[in-house]
Design a protein around this motif. Structure first.
Motif, mmCIF file in Angstrom:
data_model
loop_
_atom_site.group_PDB
_atom_site.id
_atom_site.type_symbol
_atom_site.label_atom_id
_atom_site.label_comp_id
_atom_site.label_asym_id
_atom_site.label_seq_id
_atom_site.Cartn_x
_atom_site.Cartn_y
_atom_site.Cartn_z
ATOM 1 N N ALA A 41 16.504 -5.553 -11.036
ATOM 2 C CA ALA A 41 15.754 -6.102 -12.172
ATOM 3 C C ALA A 41 16.358 -7.414 -12.646
ATOM 4 C CB ALA A 41 15.714 -5.092 -13.315
ATOM 5 N N THR A 42 17.689 -7.459 -12.742
ATOM 6 C CA THR A 42 18.334 -8.682 -13.249
ATOM 7 C C THR A 42 18.192 -9.826 -12.257
ATOM 8 O OG1 THR A 42 20.409 -7.707 -12.505
ATOM 9 C CG2 THR A 42 20.022 -7.716 -14.865
ATOM 10 N N GLN A 43 18.008 -9.498 -10.975
ATOM 11 C CA GLN A 43 17.813 -10.566 -9.999
ATOM 12 C C GLN A 43 16.354 -10.989 -9.915
ATOM 13 O OE1 GLN A 43 19.959 -8.676 -6.663
ATOM 14 N NE2 GLN A 43 21.414 -10.345 -6.830
ATOM 15 N N LEU A 44 15.455 -10.017 -10.094
ATOM 16 C CA LEU A 44 14.036 -10.333 -9.975
ATOM 17 C C LEU A 44 13.499 -11.116 -11.167
ATOM 18 C CD1 LEU A 44 12.350 -7.127 -8.490
ATOM 19 C CD2 LEU A 44 12.787 -9.303 -7.354
ATOM 20 N N ARG A 45 13.990 -10.772 -12.373
ATOM 21 C CA ARG A 45 13.434 -11.373 -13.592
ATOM 22 C C ARG A 45 13.452 -12.906 -13.576
ATOM 23 N NH1 ARG A 45 15.528 -7.475 -16.692
ATOM 24 N NH2 ARG A 45 13.753 -6.063 -16.757
ATOM 25 N N PRO A 46 14.628 -13.540 -13.351
ATOM 26 C CA PRO A 46 14.634 -15.014 -13.337
ATOM 27 C C PRO A 46 13.802 -15.601 -12.208
ATOM 28 C CG PRO A 46 16.792 -14.122 -12.720
ATOM 29 C CD PRO A 46 15.964 -12.978 -13.207
ATOM 30 N N GLU A 76 -2.078 -14.562 -10.167
ATOM 31 C CA GLU A 76 -2.573 -13.221 -10.498
ATOM 32 C C GLU A 76 -1.595 -12.142 -10.035
ATOM 33 O OE1 GLU A 76 -6.564 -10.750 -9.465
ATOM 34 O OE2 GLU A 76 -6.802 -12.929 -9.655
ATOM 35 N N ILE A 77 -1.174 -12.253 -8.781
ATOM 36 C CA ILE A 77 -0.290 -11.220 -8.240
ATOM 37 C C ILE A 77 1.105 -11.314 -8.852
ATOM 38 C CG2 ILE A 77 0.553 -12.380 -6.152
ATOM 39 C CD1 ILE A 77 -0.733 -9.215 -5.279
ATOM 40 N N LEU A 78 1.520 -12.538 -9.193
ATOM 41 C CA LEU A 78 2.847 -12.726 -9.794
ATOM 42 C C LEU A 78 2.869 -12.164 -11.218
ATOM 43 C CD1 LEU A 78 5.673 -13.827 -9.367
ATOM 44 C CD2 LEU A 78 4.885 -16.064 -10.083
ATOM 45 N N SER A 79 1.789 -12.378 -11.947
ATOM 46 C CA SER A 79 1.701 -11.846 -13.317
ATOM 47 C C SER A 79 1.700 -10.327 -13.298
ATOM 48 C CB SER A 79 0.434 -12.344 -13.996
ATOM 49 O OG SER A 79 0.394 -13.755 -13.958
ATOM 50 N N ASP A 80 1.234 -9.774 -12.193
ATOM 51 C CA ASP A 80 1.119 -8.338 -12.033
ATOM 52 C C ASP A 80 2.447 -7.690 -11.626
ATOM 53 O OD1 ASP A 80 -0.575 -6.095 -12.142
ATOM 54 O OD2 ASP A 80 -0.705 -6.058 -9.950
ATOM 55 N N ALA A 81 3.446 -8.513 -11.336
ATOM 56 C CA ALA A 81 4.747 -7.986 -10.888
ATOM 57 C C ALA A 81 5.591 -7.591 -12.101
ATOM 58 C CB ALA A 81 5.468 -9.045 -10.055
ATOM 59 N N LEU A 82 5.595 -6.304 -12.406
ATOM 60 C CA LEU A 82 6.363 -5.822 -13.556
ATOM 61 C C LEU A 82 7.810 -5.596 -13.143
ATOM 62 C CD1 LEU A 82 3.887 -3.117 -14.924
ATOM 63 C CD2 LEU A 82 4.269 -5.425 -15.834
ATOM 64 N N VAL A 83 8.739 -6.144 -13.937
ATOM 65 C CA VAL A 83 10.157 -5.920 -13.653
ATOM 66 C C VAL A 83 10.705 -5.011 -14.748
ATOM 67 C CG1 VAL A 83 12.385 -7.006 -13.257
ATOM 68 C CG2 VAL A 83 10.300 -8.206 -12.603
ATOM 69 N N VAL A 84 11.213 -3.852 -14.350
ATOM 70 C CA VAL A 84 11.656 -2.867 -15.343
ATOM 71 C C VAL A 84 13.144 -2.556 -15.231
ATOM 72 C CG1 VAL A 84 9.394 -1.770 -15.585
ATOM 73 C CG2 VAL A 84 10.963 -0.968 -13.831
ATOM 74 N N GLY A 85 13.708 -2.156 -16.338
ATOM 75 C CA GLY A 85 15.091 -1.692 -16.362
ATOM 76 C C GLY A 85 16.127 -2.802 -16.399
ATOM 77 N N LYS A 102 0.827 -1.212 0.000
ATOM 78 C CA LYS A 102 0.000 0.000 0.000
ATOM 79 C C LYS A 102 0.866 1.268 0.000
ATOM 80 C CE LYS A 102 -4.309 -1.815 1.737
ATOM 81 N NZ LYS A 102 -4.051 -3.077 2.481
ATOM 82 N N ARG A 103 2.137 1.125 0.354
ATOM 83 C CA ARG A 103 3.039 2.278 0.323
ATOM 84 C C ARG A 103 3.506 2.475 -1.103
ATOM 85 N NH1 ARG A 103 5.864 2.256 5.820
ATOM 86 N NH2 ARG A 103 4.438 0.948 6.979
ATOM 87 N N ASN A 104 3.842 3.704 -1.426
ATOM 88 C CA ASN A 104 4.348 3.950 -2.774
ATOM 89 C C ASN A 104 5.831 3.686 -2.840
ATOM 90 O OD1 ASN A 104 2.356 4.444 -4.609
ATOM 91 N ND2 ASN A 104 2.054 6.554 -3.906
ATOM 92 N N ALA A 105 6.216 2.845 -3.761
ATOM 93 C CA ALA A 105 7.634 2.538 -3.923
ATOM 94 C C ALA A 105 7.901 2.363 -5.410
ATOM 95 C CB ALA A 105 7.982 1.273 -3.154
ATOM 96 N N SER A 106 9.163 2.145 -5.756
ATOM 97 C CA SER A 106 9.505 1.953 -7.165
ATOM 98 C C SER A 106 8.843 0.687 -7.695
ATOM 99 C CB SER A 106 11.016 1.843 -7.325
ATOM 100 O OG SER A 106 11.436 0.578 -6.865
ATOM 101 N N THR A 107 8.696 0.619 -9.008
ATOM 102 C CA THR A 107 8.056 -0.531 -9.651
ATOM 103 C C THR A 107 8.703 -1.842 -9.236
ATOM 104 O OG1 THR A 107 7.590 0.877 -11.539
ATOM 105 C CG2 THR A 107 7.338 -1.479 -11.875
ATOM 106 N N ASN A 108 10.029 -1.887 -9.259
ATOM 107 C CA ASN A 108 10.720 -3.134 -8.934
ATOM 108 C C ASN A 108 10.576 -3.508 -7.471
ATOM 109 O OD1 ASN A 108 11.466 -3.555 -11.544
ATOM 110 N ND2 ASN A 108 13.558 -2.841 -11.306
ATOM 111 N N THR A 109 10.558 -2.519 -6.609
ATOM 112 C CA THR A 109 10.354 -2.802 -5.186
ATOM 113 C C THR A 109 8.965 -3.391 -4.982
ATOM 114 O OG1 THR A 109 11.824 -0.989 -4.587
ATOM 115 C CG2 THR A 109 10.379 -1.824 -2.865
ATOM 116 N N MET A 110 7.970 -2.773 -5.642
ATOM 117 C CA MET A 110 6.608 -3.281 -5.553
ATOM 118 C C MET A 110 6.557 -4.711 -6.099
ATOM 119 S SD MET A 110 4.950 -0.879 -4.114
ATOM 120 C CE MET A 110 3.220 -0.594 -4.416
ATOM 121 N N SER A 111 7.239 -4.947 -7.196
ATOM 122 C CA SER A 111 7.254 -6.276 -7.804
ATOM 123 C C SER A 111 7.925 -7.281 -6.891
ATOM 124 C CB SER A 111 7.970 -6.240 -9.152
ATOM 125 O OG SER A 111 7.189 -5.485 -10.044
ATOM 126 N N PHE A 112 8.976 -6.825 -6.226
ATOM 127 C CA PHE A 112 9.659 -7.682 -5.264
ATOM 128 C C PHE A 112 8.657 -8.162 -4.219
ATOM 129 C CE2 PHE A 112 11.382 -8.273 -1.156
ATOM 130 C CZ PHE A 112 12.431 -9.142 -1.391
#
Length: 136
Positions: free
Chosen positions: A108-113, A94-103, A64-74
């Motif tokens: 990002a390189t750790q989250l993507r795999p 559903e929530i995993l598909s919603d996790a956008l990894v950017v940059g 619910k807090r605002n954070a960067s896209t990758n932090t939210m995805s994390f």
């Protein structure tokens, strides 16, 4: 033969959960480099002790807090794993598909795999559930 199959399914399920847990531990290590440890310590403790509902609630609150896209995805990836552990496979997907990894940054390189790995694990779990339901 049937008993062996059931045993295989059971251990397969455990293996996947184990995989998700391993990924989790790895993610947690990244996480502590990113966040104030204190806030997450509670969540980590809940996860380690398998209090999945508690952990899920904590992740939902952090989202619910605002954070960067990758932090939210994390957070979404971890929340998804908690849902998965609770047997809520479709919510997890559903929530995993919603996790956008950017940059192309470190995160990002750790989250993507990890995201890909967890999506594949969810596929396997869904197939297992189907097989179990159809009693194949």
């Amino acid at each position: 033969g049937m008993m062996f199959l059931l045993w295989m399914q059971e251990s397969f399920h455990k293996a996947i959960l184990f995989l998700l847990m391993m990924v989790w531990v790895y993610l947690m290590m990244i996480l502590f480099n990113l966040f104030a440890g204190k806030r997450l310590n509670k969540v980590k403790k809940a996860m380690d002790e398998c209090h999945l509902q508690e952990a899920a609630a904590a992740y939902e609150k952090l989202l619910k807090r605002n954070a960067s896209t990758n932090t939210m995805s994390f957070l979404k990836i971890n929340l998804s794993a908690a849902y998965c552990g609770m047997g809520k496979i479709s919510e997890a997907r559903e929530i995993l598909s919603d996790a956008l990894v950017v940059g192309k940054g470190v995160m990002a390189t750790q989250l993507r795999p990890v995201k890909e790995n967890n999506l594949a694990a969810l596929d396997c779990l869904e197939n297992q559930q189907l097989l179990t339901m159809l009693k194949l």
